[in-house]
Design a protein around this motif. Structure first.
Motif, PDB file in Angstrom:
ATOM      1  N   UNK A 191       1.734   0.537  -7.557  1.00 19.30           N
ATOM      2  CA  UNK A 191       1.965   1.890  -8.068  1.00 19.30           C
ATOM      3  C   UNK A 191       3.457   2.176  -7.950  1.00 19.30           C
ATOM      4  N   UNK A 192       4.029   2.641  -9.049  1.00 21.56           N
ATOM      5  CA  UNK A 192       5.480   2.812  -9.109  1.00 21.56           C
ATOM      6  C   UNK A 192       5.862   4.143  -9.744  1.00 21.56           C
ATOM      7  N   UNK A 193       6.982   4.679  -9.286  1.00 21.88           N
ATOM      8  CA  UNK A 193       7.653   5.784  -9.964  1.00 21.88           C
ATOM      9  C   UNK A 193       9.041   5.266 -10.294  1.00 21.88           C
TER      10      UNK A 193
ATOM     11  N   UNK B 117      -3.675   2.486  -5.598  1.00 19.91           N
ATOM     12  CA  UNK B 117      -3.487   1.823  -4.314  1.00 19.91           C
ATOM     13  C   UNK B 117      -4.795   1.651  -3.560  1.00 19.91           C
ATOM     14  N   UNK B 118      -5.850   2.298  -4.068  1.00 19.37           N
ATOM     15  CA  UNK B 118      -7.136   2.206  -3.391  1.00 19.37           C
ATOM     16  C   UNK B 118      -7.237   3.101  -2.174  1.00 19.37           C
TER      17      UNK B 118
ATOM     18  N   UNK C  89       0.799  -1.212   0.000  1.00 22.37           N
ATOM     19  CA  UNK C  89       0.000   0.000   0.000  1.00 22.37           C
ATOM     20  C   UNK C  89       0.842   1.279   0.000  1.00 22.37           C
ATOM     21  N   UNK C  90       2.007   1.201  -0.592  1.00 25.07           N
ATOM     22  CA  UNK C  90       2.853   2.378  -0.791  1.00 25.07           C
ATOM     23  C   UNK C  90       3.252   2.432  -2.255  1.00 25.07           C
TER      24      UNK C  90
ATOM     25  N   UNK D 165       0.553  16.121 -10.124  1.00 25.26           N
ATOM     26  CA  UNK D 165      -0.173  15.488 -11.237  1.00 25.26           C
ATOM     27  C   UNK D 165      -0.286  13.971 -11.054  1.00 25.26           C
ATOM     28  N   UNK D 166       0.805  13.303 -10.687  1.00 27.61           N
ATOM     29  CA  UNK D 166       0.796  11.836 -10.630  1.00 27.61           C
ATOM     30  C   UNK D 166       0.339  11.272  -9.291  1.00 27.61           C
ATOM     31  N   UNK D 167       0.479  12.032  -8.244  1.00 25.78           N
ATOM     32  CA  UNK D 167       0.108  11.533  -6.910  1.00 25.78           C
ATOM     33  C   UNK D 167      -1.307  10.974  -6.878  1.00 25.78           C
TER      34      UNK D 167
END
Length: 184
Positions: free
Chosen positions: A50-52, A180-181, A2-3, A171-173
């Motif tokens: 979720x990835x950067x 991640x829900x 969840x991160x 923008x992406x957050x």
């Protein structure tokens, strides 16, 4: 998990610096500490939905790695360990570095190479970025008039980095948090 996972390849340390700045904007509650891809196995990355992901530009139109002249393993070596299709269901935002004055004819091209690989592996890619404010002749990382991810030119436009990071993270957050829900 969840991160948001933050991973990068680097040769000189600048991509690491940008990854740390992104992490600072997201905070420990929302994002895991950035990790160099030369220190992990695919399972370490694939635990995140979720990835950067960040990449330097290195070589002539290549994904950074040994064949591009990198001294340490980078994205080329990491992706070689990744089975096809493993990014299905993952939402990924990309950032890449480049030097628009020095490499004006192939600015930030490694970003596009990483984008293409991840797209072929099933990733849902988010976080395109305006080309406004950059000066270059050609970039394969431009699709439909926009970069496929955030582009940072720390060498020529370092004074714009923080403002660009602030705008891009804003923008992406919500897109990554949504995956991640969690509530934005």
């Amino acid at each position: 998990m969840s991160k948001i996972g933050i991973f990068f390849g680097t040769e000189t340390g600048t991509t690491r610096l940008i990854a740390k700045k992104i992490h600072a904007r997201l905070g420990d509650e929302l994002a895991a500490k950035p990790i160099n891809v030369n220190r992990i196995e695919p399972a370490d990355m694939l635990q995140y939905d979720a990835l950067i992901l960040g990449t330097p530009s290195y070589g002539v139109g290549q994904i950074p790695g040994a064949s591009a002249g990198c001294l340490e393993s980078n994205w080329e070596e990491f992706l070689a360990k990744m089975p096809q299709g493993d990014f299905t269901g993952k939402r990924v935002a990309l950032f890449g570095l480049g030097a628009q004055e020095r490499y004006t004819e192939r600015f930030a091209i490694s970003l596009r190479r990483l984008y293409d690989k991840l797209q072929a592996m099933g990733a849902e890619l988010v976080g395109d970025w305006s080309t406004e404010g950059y000066t270059f002749e050609q970039s394969a990382s431009v699709v439909d008039g926009r970069f496929v991810g955030l582009v940072i030119d720390q060498r020529t436009q370092g004074m714009l980095t923080d403002a660009r990071l602030d705008a891009w993270v804003a923008q992406v957050r919500p897109l990554l948090v949504e995956r991640l829900g969690l509530s934005a």
